[in-house]
Design a protein around this motif. Structure first.
Motif, PDB file in Angstrom:
ATOM      1  N   ARG A  26       0.797  -1.224   0.000  1.00 42.78           N
ATOM      2  CA  ARG A  26       0.000   0.000   0.000  1.00 42.78           C
ATOM      3  C   ARG A  26       0.831   1.277   0.000  1.00 42.78           C
ATOM      4  N   GLY A  27       2.129   1.165   0.158  1.00 41.06           N
ATOM      5  CA  GLY A  27       2.985   2.352   0.250  1.00 41.06           C
ATOM      6  C   GLY A  27       2.883   3.236  -0.988  1.00 41.06           C
ATOM      7  N   ARG A  28       3.276   4.472  -0.820  1.00 39.66           N
ATOM      8  CA  ARG A  28       3.111   5.472  -1.860  1.00 39.66           C
ATOM      9  C   ARG A  28       3.804   5.086  -3.168  1.00 39.66           C
ATOM     10  N   GLU A  29       5.062   4.635  -3.077  1.00 42.68           N
ATOM     11  CA  GLU A  29       5.818   4.366  -4.296  1.00 42.68           C
ATOM     12  C   GLU A  29       5.288   3.132  -5.025  1.00 42.68           C
ATOM     13  N   MET A  30       4.507   2.301  -4.330  1.00 46.06           N
ATOM     14  CA  MET A  30       4.015   1.083  -4.964  1.00 46.06           C
ATOM     15  C   MET A  30       2.900   1.347  -5.970  1.00 46.06           C
ATOM     16  N   GLY A  31       2.126   2.403  -5.766  1.00 43.31           N
ATOM     17  CA  GLY A  31       1.073   2.748  -6.737  1.00 43.31           C
ATOM     18  C   GLY A  31       1.708   3.118  -8.063  1.00 43.31           C
ATOM     19  N   GLU A  32       2.766   3.877  -7.979  1.00 44.01           N
ATOM     20  CA  GLU A  32       3.506   4.311  -9.169  1.00 44.01           C
ATOM     21  C   GLU A  32       4.145   3.100  -9.869  1.00 44.01           C
ATOM     22  N   ALA A  33       4.785   2.238  -9.080  1.00 46.27           N
ATOM     23  CA  ALA A  33       5.423   1.048  -9.654  1.00 46.27           C
ATOM     24  C   ALA A  33       4.379   0.151 -10.318  1.00 46.27           C
ATOM     25  N   ALA A  34       3.221  -0.005  -9.652  1.00 44.53           N
ATOM     26  CA  ALA A  34       2.146  -0.847 -10.202  1.00 44.53           C
ATOM     27  C   ALA A  34       1.697  -0.299 -11.546  1.00 44.53           C
ATOM     28  N   SER A  35       1.555   1.011 -11.613  1.00 46.39           N
ATOM     29  CA  SER A  35       1.049   1.599 -12.852  1.00 46.39           C
ATOM     30  C   SER A  35       2.061   1.464 -14.001  1.00 46.39           C
ATOM     31  N   ILE A  36       3.349   1.426 -13.686  1.00 42.70           N
ATOM     32  CA  ILE A  36       4.362   1.230 -14.740  1.00 42.70           C
ATOM     33  C   ILE A  36       4.293  -0.209 -15.273  1.00 42.70           C
ATOM     34  N   VAL A  37       4.260  -1.187 -14.371  1.00 38.89           N
ATOM     35  CA  VAL A  37       4.227  -2.582 -14.859  1.00 38.89           C
ATOM     36  C   VAL A  37       2.879  -2.908 -15.495  1.00 38.89           C
ATOM     37  N   ALA A  38       1.817  -2.238 -15.029  1.00 39.86           N
ATOM     38  CA  ALA A  38       0.466  -2.513 -15.554  1.00 39.86           C
ATOM     39  C   ALA A  38       0.296  -2.053 -16.999  1.00 39.86           C
ATOM     40  N   ALA A  39       1.220  -1.229 -17.467  1.00 41.93           N
ATOM     41  CA  ALA A  39       1.121  -0.759 -18.856  1.00 41.93           C
ATOM     42  C   ALA A  39       1.693  -1.784 -19.836  1.00 41.93           C
ATOM     43  N   HIS A  40       2.381  -2.830 -19.339  1.00 43.66           N
ATOM     44  CA  HIS A  40       2.925  -3.850 -20.248  1.00 43.66           C
ATOM     45  C   HIS A  40       1.839  -4.867 -20.609  1.00 43.66           C
ATOM     46  N   PRO A  41       1.480  -4.975 -21.880  1.00 37.40           N
ATOM     47  CA  PRO A  41       0.458  -5.963 -22.275  1.00 37.40           C
ATOM     48  C   PRO A  41       0.784  -7.378 -21.790  1.00 37.40           C
ATOM     49  N   LYS A  42       2.070  -7.751 -21.777  1.00 38.76           N
ATOM     50  CA  LYS A  42       2.435  -9.104 -21.347  1.00 38.76           C
ATOM     51  C   LYS A  42       2.111  -9.336 -19.869  1.00 38.76           C
ATOM     52  N   VAL A  43       2.303  -8.302 -19.068  1.00 40.03           N
ATOM     53  CA  VAL A  43       1.987  -8.416 -17.644  1.00 40.03           C
ATOM     54  C   VAL A  43       0.473  -8.581 -17.480  1.00 40.03           C
ATOM     55  N   ARG A  44      -0.299  -7.784 -18.197  1.00 38.77           N
ATOM     56  CA  ARG A  44      -1.753  -7.849 -18.090  1.00 38.77           C
ATOM     57  C   ARG A  44      -2.253  -9.226 -18.524  1.00 38.77           C
ATOM     58  N   LYS A  45      -1.636  -9.742 -19.605  1.00 35.55           N
ATOM     59  CA  LYS A  45      -2.052 -11.048 -20.123  1.00 35.55           C
ATOM     60  C   LYS A  45      -1.779 -12.143 -19.088  1.00 35.55           C
ATOM     61  N   ALA A  46      -0.641 -12.025 -18.418  1.00 34.29           N
ATOM     62  CA  ALA A  46      -0.266 -13.048 -17.432  1.00 34.29           C
ATOM     63  C   ALA A  46      -1.246 -13.066 -16.248  1.00 34.29           C
ATOM     64  N   LEU A  47      -1.897 -11.939 -15.991  1.00 30.54           N
ATOM     65  CA  LEU A  47      -2.792 -11.867 -14.826  1.00 30.54           C
ATOM     66  C   LEU A  47      -4.268 -12.049 -15.195  1.00 30.54           C
ATOM     67  N   LEU A  48      -4.522 -12.234 -16.485  1.00 31.20           N
ATOM     68  CA  LEU A  48      -5.899 -12.252 -16.981  1.00 31.20           C
ATOM     69  C   LEU A  48      -6.715 -13.454 -16.479  1.00 31.20           C
ATOM     70  N   ASP A  49      -6.178 -14.668 -16.676  1.00 33.87           N
ATOM     71  CA  ASP A  49      -6.944 -15.880 -16.337  1.00 33.87           C
ATOM     72  C   ASP A  49      -7.321 -15.929 -14.869  1.00 33.87           C
ATOM     73  N   LEU A  50      -6.336 -15.620 -14.053  1.00 34.57           N
ATOM     74  CA  LEU A  50      -6.553 -15.611 -12.609  1.00 34.57           C
ATOM     75  C   LEU A  50      -7.750 -14.715 -12.237  1.00 34.57           C
ATOM     76  N   GLN A  51      -7.794 -13.525 -12.834  1.00 34.54           N
ATOM     77  CA  GLN A  51      -8.867 -12.586 -12.513  1.00 34.54           C
ATOM     78  C   GLN A  51     -10.204 -13.071 -13.077  1.00 34.54           C
ATOM     79  N   ARG A  52     -10.158 -13.608 -14.304  1.00 28.93           N
ATOM     80  CA  ARG A  52     -11.413 -14.105 -14.902  1.00 28.93           C
ATOM     81  C   ARG A  52     -11.966 -15.268 -14.101  1.00 28.93           C
ATOM     82  N   ARG A  53     -11.084 -16.147 -13.640  1.00 29.87           N
ATOM     83  CA  ARG A  53     -11.547 -17.295 -12.842  1.00 29.87           C
ATOM     84  C   ARG A  53     -12.183 -16.800 -11.545  1.00 29.87           C
TER      85      ARG A  53
END
Ligand code: CDP
Length: 207
Positions: A73-100
């Protein structure tokens, strides 16, 4: 019933999702934590957040049972999350888990940026929670103060504006309301009033 709650940083979507999940006795997934965890592991390993392949590999191996919310929850983690979340490959890797999670028997509540648009476009209830950036910054500032981790308000506001721009501007799953989402502006609403408004929308579907 799938309830999809989306919205920008510090809009109050997490609190709302938690309250709705309690009310309807549904499991809840804060999907932001997944991206925060990928960012956290990458930083711990000294990797570049811009490295799409390395961060996608972390996302593929992520163990949801091990998410430590206080560390994420720390401040710098929101920023880090938003940087990695912009990579399509990262989003794809997390897709099934969320859909399930979304499609488990009995239903679920998920909150994030792309639940109503990508993860569960068929969700029965979609709410896009928003508020003026100054109000969101004030709320986030208070939250960080409670953690003893608060920079000046102006910096929190600048962080929020920067993150909004990155989340809304990316090509893969940008932050935007689904065409059939109800937009809930909480600029002038406290937690209770926002919950009451969301409950009305969810119950309307149930009836
Ligand atoms: O609580 P806050 O809104 O500040 O952040 P969060 O919901 O934990 O999300 C952190 C970051 O993860 C966001 O800025 C997004 O870039 C990313 N995210 C996303 O891309 N898709 C989601 N479904 C959830 C979060």
């Amino acid at each position: 019933m799938i309830i999809a709650i989306d919205g920008p940083a510090a809009s109050g979507k997490g609190t709302l999702a938690k309250r709705l999940a309690e009310h309807f006795a549904l499991p809840h997934l804060d999907t932001g934590l997944l991206y925060r965890a990928v960012g956290r592991v990458a930083l711990d390993r000294g990797l570049e957040l811009d490295d799409a392949d390395a961060t996608a590999e972390i996302a593929e191996l992520l163990d949801v049972a091990e998410l430590d919310e206080t560390r994420l929850r720390g401040r710098e983690m929101g920023e880090a999350a938003s940087i990695v979340a912009a990579h399509p490959k990262v989003r794809k890797a997390l897709l099934d888990l969320q859909r399930r999670f979304a499609h488990q028997r009995g239903g679920a509540v998920l909150d994030g940026r792309d639940i109503g648009t990508v993860i569960a476009p068929g969700a029965e209830v979609k709410i896009f929670v928003t508020a003026a950036p100054e109000i969101r910054a004030r709320r986030r500032h208070l939250e960080l103060e409670k953690r003893g981790d608060a920079p000046p308000y102006e910096e929190v506001l600048a962080d929020i504006r920067k993150r909004d721009a990155r989340d809304a501007g990316r090509t893969d799953a940008p932050l935007k309301p689904a065409p059939d989402a109800h937009v809930l502006d909480t600029t002038a609403l406290d937690v209770e009033s926002a919950f009451a408004a969301a409950l009305l929308l969810a119950n309307r579907h149930k009836d």
